[in-house]
Design a protein around this motif. Structure first.
Motif, PDB file in Angstrom:
ATOM      1  N   PRO A 317       0.785  -1.425  -0.022  1.00 31.00           N
ATOM      2  CA  PRO A 317      -0.401   0.186  -0.251  1.00 31.00           C
ATOM      3  C   PRO A 317       0.469   1.634   0.092  1.00 31.00           C
ATOM      4  O   PRO A 317       0.539   2.008  -0.424  1.00 31.00           O
ATOM      5  CB  PRO A 317      -0.623  -0.508   1.249  1.00 31.00           C
ATOM      6  CG  PRO A 317       0.278  -0.796   1.765  1.00 31.00           C
ATOM      7  CD  PRO A 317       0.866  -2.044   1.167  1.00 31.00           C
ATOM      8  N   ASP A 318       2.018   1.607   0.094  1.00 29.53           N
ATOM      9  CA  ASP A 318       2.971   2.593   0.575  1.00 29.53           C
ATOM     10  C   ASP A 318       4.545   1.987   1.023  1.00 29.53           C
ATOM     11  O   ASP A 318       4.763   1.337   2.060  1.00 29.53           O
ATOM     12  CB  ASP A 318       2.671   3.289   1.908  1.00 29.53           C
ATOM     13  CG  ASP A 318       3.091   4.188   1.978  1.00 29.53           C
ATOM     14  OD1 ASP A 318       3.812   5.805   1.024  1.00 29.53           O
ATOM     15  OD2 ASP A 318       2.987   4.819   3.562  1.00 29.53           O
ATOM     16  N   ILE A 319       5.123   2.227   0.054  1.00 29.90           N
ATOM     17  CA  ILE A 319       6.336   2.457  -0.216  1.00 29.90           C
ATOM     18  C   ILE A 319       6.978   3.434  -0.120  1.00 29.90           C
ATOM     19  O   ILE A 319       8.294   3.319  -0.653  1.00 29.90           O
ATOM     20  CB  ILE A 319       6.765   1.462  -1.591  1.00 29.90           C
ATOM     21  CG1 ILE A 319       6.597   1.899  -3.083  1.00 29.90           C
ATOM     22  CG2 ILE A 319       6.378   0.284  -1.760  1.00 29.90           C
ATOM     23  CD1 ILE A 319       7.457   1.513  -3.842  1.00 29.90           C
ATOM     24  N   ARG A 320       6.467   4.542  -0.316  1.00 33.25           N
ATOM     25  CA  ARG A 320       7.265   5.926  -0.650  1.00 33.25           C
ATOM     26  C   ARG A 320       7.654   6.075   1.381  1.00 33.25           C
ATOM     27  O   ARG A 320       8.886   6.701   1.057  1.00 33.25           O
ATOM     28  CB  ARG A 320       6.119   6.916  -0.545  1.00 33.25           C
ATOM     29  CG  ARG A 320       6.665   8.333  -0.626  1.00 33.25           C
ATOM     30  CD  ARG A 320       6.035   9.583  -1.119  1.00 33.25           C
ATOM     31  NE  ARG A 320       5.895   9.893  -2.663  1.00 33.25           N
ATOM     32  CZ  ARG A 320       6.312  10.298  -3.528  1.00 33.25           C
ATOM     33  NH1 ARG A 320       7.409  10.558  -3.087  1.00 33.25           N
ATOM     34  NH2 ARG A 320       6.965   9.953  -5.213  1.00 33.25           N
ATOM     35  N   ASP A 321       6.732   6.156   2.136  1.00 30.16           N
ATOM     36  CA  ASP A 321       6.555   6.815   2.734  1.00 30.16           C
ATOM     37  C   ASP A 321       7.278   5.318   4.553  1.00 30.16           C
ATOM     38  O   ASP A 321       7.727   5.422   5.466  1.00 30.16           O
ATOM     39  CB  ASP A 321       5.429   7.176   3.802  1.00 30.16           C
ATOM     40  CG  ASP A 321       5.906   8.467   3.111  1.00 30.16           C
ATOM     41  OD1 ASP A 321       6.885   9.396   2.670  1.00 30.16           O
ATOM     42  OD2 ASP A 321       4.001   8.670   3.026  1.00 30.16           O
ATOM     43  N   ASP A 322       6.948   4.034   3.897  1.00 26.80           N
ATOM     44  CA  ASP A 322       7.257   3.010   4.545  1.00 26.80           C
ATOM     45  C   ASP A 322       8.403   2.177   3.690  1.00 26.80           C
ATOM     46  O   ASP A 322       8.695   1.368   2.970  1.00 26.80           O
ATOM     47  CB  ASP A 322       6.350   1.800   4.706  1.00 26.80           C
ATOM     48  CG  ASP A 322       6.387   0.975   5.894  1.00 26.80           C
ATOM     49  OD1 ASP A 322       7.674   0.800   6.369  1.00 26.80           O
ATOM     50  OD2 ASP A 322       5.472  -0.179   5.968  1.00 26.80           O
ATOM     51  N   LEU A 323       9.644   2.834   4.190  1.00 29.47           N
ATOM     52  CA  LEU A 323      10.953   2.482   3.444  1.00 29.47           C
ATOM     53  C   LEU A 323      11.545   0.856   4.067  1.00 29.47           C
ATOM     54  O   LEU A 323      12.524   0.271   3.564  1.00 29.47           O
ATOM     55  CB  LEU A 323      11.796   3.138   4.082  1.00 29.47           C
ATOM     56  CG  LEU A 323      11.637   4.690   3.086  1.00 29.47           C
ATOM     57  CD1 LEU A 323      12.597   5.550   2.864  1.00 29.47           C
ATOM     58  CD2 LEU A 323      10.723   4.360   1.513  1.00 29.47           C
ATOM     59  N   ASP A 324      11.356   0.174   5.224  1.00 23.08           N
ATOM     60  CA  ASP A 324      11.150  -0.449   5.443  1.00 23.08           C
ATOM     61  C   ASP A 324      10.170  -1.688   4.926  1.00 23.08           C
ATOM     62  O   ASP A 324      11.225  -3.079   4.605  1.00 23.08           O
ATOM     63  CB  ASP A 324      11.641  -1.052   7.292  1.00 23.08           C
ATOM     64  CG  ASP A 324      11.815  -1.557   8.453  1.00 23.08           C
ATOM     65  OD1 ASP A 324      12.284  -1.835   7.404  1.00 23.08           O
ATOM     66  OD2 ASP A 324      11.572  -0.906   9.275  1.00 23.08           O
ATOM     67  N   GLU A 325       9.983  -1.379   4.500  1.00 16.55           N
ATOM     68  CA  GLU A 325       8.534  -2.581   3.701  1.00 16.55           C
ATOM     69  C   GLU A 325       9.507  -2.292   2.660  1.00 16.55           C
ATOM     70  O   GLU A 325       9.313  -3.035   2.421  1.00 16.55           O
ATOM     71  CB  GLU A 325       7.126  -1.905   3.975  1.00 16.55           C
ATOM     72  CG  GLU A 325       6.491  -2.724   3.171  1.00 16.55           C
ATOM     73  CD  GLU A 325       5.795  -4.387   4.109  1.00 16.55           C
ATOM     74  OE1 GLU A 325       6.564  -5.047   4.009  1.00 16.55           O
ATOM     75  OE2 GLU A 325       5.044  -3.496   5.243  1.00 16.55           O
ATOM     76  N   LEU A 326       9.790  -1.538   1.812  1.00 18.82           N
ATOM     77  CA  LEU A 326       9.868  -1.445   0.532  1.00 18.82           C
ATOM     78  C   LEU A 326      11.763  -2.092   0.585  1.00 18.82           C
ATOM     79  O   LEU A 326      11.832  -3.006  -0.099  1.00 18.82           O
ATOM     80  CB  LEU A 326      10.408  -0.317   0.230  1.00 18.82           C
ATOM     81  CG  LEU A 326      11.475   0.011  -1.274  1.00 18.82           C
ATOM     82  CD1 LEU A 326       9.997  -0.822  -2.669  1.00 18.82           C
ATOM     83  CD2 LEU A 326      11.559   1.538  -1.274  1.00 18.82           C
ATOM     84  N   ALA A 327      12.250  -2.325   1.742  1.00 17.66           N
ATOM     85  CA  ALA A 327      13.723  -2.897   2.197  1.00 17.66           C
ATOM     86  C   ALA A 327      13.161  -3.790   1.932  1.00 17.66           C
ATOM     87  O   ALA A 327      14.184  -5.304   1.172  1.00 17.66           O
ATOM     88  CB  ALA A 327      13.987  -1.738   3.016  1.00 17.66           C
TER      89      ALA A 327
END
Length: 403
Positions: A317-327
């Motif tokens: 749902p959010d890869i801009r603000d949740d960088l831990d999830e993107l990582a």
């Protein structure tokens, strides 16, 4: 009309004042029009050839245009007028480091001798760290510039802690606190805030430094020694989750892809139209997954309507603000293909294989040539040589096809 629009309109008038021209040049450069900025600064310098600030500003714009010899000429002129001009020295050092010339570190470090009015450096009373031992006293480090820069220079934080020989507190973008806190052994990571996190004052640091300054403070062999292990560690539970999720989306290999920059100033140089990536996306029978911040749905629809391949929408749902999830997503992928930006930094720091489609004139830490950089051994840099991306995309497609 607003002040910015006024300056831009007034600058086209033949008799526009130098103040208007300077302001309009700054606005054009911030908007990604470095050529327009140079044109306006040329007009100022015709009237005031010894305007140091204007010379340095023009040099900065020329660097963005790839006209580095001309930029150096401007910087040399500015430094003849004032040998200690910190902006001119910093820009000259920036250019030298981009050529892997470590003799430029003293000039590069000049930026922090007279920090900008809004610099975090002015918030803290501790003196600048000189790279020496602090006899067990705390060292305060703080991130600067964009999140990609923070990730890259965070790869040097543990080395700085060893050099200082005492506890280190690192102030970072709030989106990076979890990731950096998990990854940097023995480092206290706090979010950047105003006023600063109270743990900073409580630490009573004996010295401070921007992490972006560390390449000029640490020994050259420490800075340039290729890493032998990933600098960052994603959340293992989230990595396992995304591996399962990606497997449900399609067959492997699972490859992340990003093609546009959201930075208004650099987007024109770094971004690639999605339709041009067709040879790359056709090169693998695996599953391509978008890592793109805010993809343009109209662009994606147009490319799909033209029967060209498009990557799958990112399922998070959010890869801009949740960088831990993107990582965690990037750590779960088999590879990443991306322009220079946050996805390149994360893939490199996590040790994920990646191809970086590198614009012709990148930031200094990507260097001017070569396929590798020491901080990110898992990445291969495919460099743009002209003004198009055709050759870079073709080479990326060949490597993806070869596995």
């Amino acid at each position: 009309i607003g002040e910015a629009a006024y300056h831009l309109r007034a600058a086209v008038l033949p008799g526009a004042g130098t103040g208007v021209l300077r302001a309009a040049a700054a606005q054009r450069q911030e908007a990604g029009d470095a050529a327009g900025a140079v044109e306006l600064l040329d007009r100022v310098l015709m009237r005031e050839p010894d305007d140091r600030e204007c010379l340095v500003n023009r040099a900065m714009a020329l660097i963005e245009l790839g006209r580095k010899p001309a930029a150096l000429d401007d910087l040399d002129r500015a430094l003849r007028l004032d040998p200690v001009d910190v902006r001119a020295r910093w820009a000259r050092g920036w250019l030298r480091l981009g050529r892997r010339d470590w003799g430029g570190t003293a000039d590069y470090a000049a930026r922090w001798l007279e920090p900008e009015r809004d610099s975090r450096q002015r918030l803290f009373e501790a003196p600048l760290w000189d790279g020496g031992a602090l006899d067990g006293q705390p060292l305060l480090l703080w991130g600067q510039f964009g999140v990609g820069d923070e990730i890259l220079f965070a790869t040097l934080v543990e080395a700085a802690a060893r050099q200082a020989g005492g506890p280190v507190i690192l102030e970072a973008d709030r989106r990076l606190v979890g990731l950096l806190g998990r990854s940097l052994a023995g480092i206290t990571v706090v979010p950047r805030a105003d006023p600063p996190d109270p743990r900073i004052a409580a630490a009573g640091a004996a010295a401070q430094s921007s992490t972006a300054r560390l390449p000029a403070v640490l020994p050259r062999d420490v800075v340039l020694s290729p890493r032998t292990a990933p600098a960052l560690a994603a959340d293992p539970e989230r990595v396992a989750h995304w591996r399962e999720r990606f497997a449900e989306l399609g067959p492997g290999p699972h490859i992340g892809v990003a093609w546009r920059s959201g930075n208004r100033r650099t987007a024109g140089r770094k971004s690639i139209p999605l339709g041009e990536l067709a040879p790359l996306l056709r090169a693998s029978s695996g599953t391509w997954i978008s890592l793109q911040y805010d993809p343009d749905p109209e662009e994606t629809a147009e490319v799909a309507a033209a029967r060209r391949p498009v990557p799958l929408d990112n399922p998070a749902p959010d890869i801009r603000d949740d960088l831990d999830e993107l990582a965690a997503q990037i750590a779960a992928l088999d590879a990443v293909v991306t322009i220079s930006g946050i996805n390149a930094h994360l893939a490199g720091a996590l040790g994920v294989p990646g191809l970086v489609l590198m614009q012709r004139d990148p930031l200094w830490f990507w260097f001017e040539d070569g396929e590798t950089v020491p901080w990110y051994p898992s990445l291969a840099l495919l460099r743009q040589r002209g003004t198009t991306w055709t050759a870079v995309i073709a080479e990326a497609a060949r490597r993806v096809a070869d596995g």
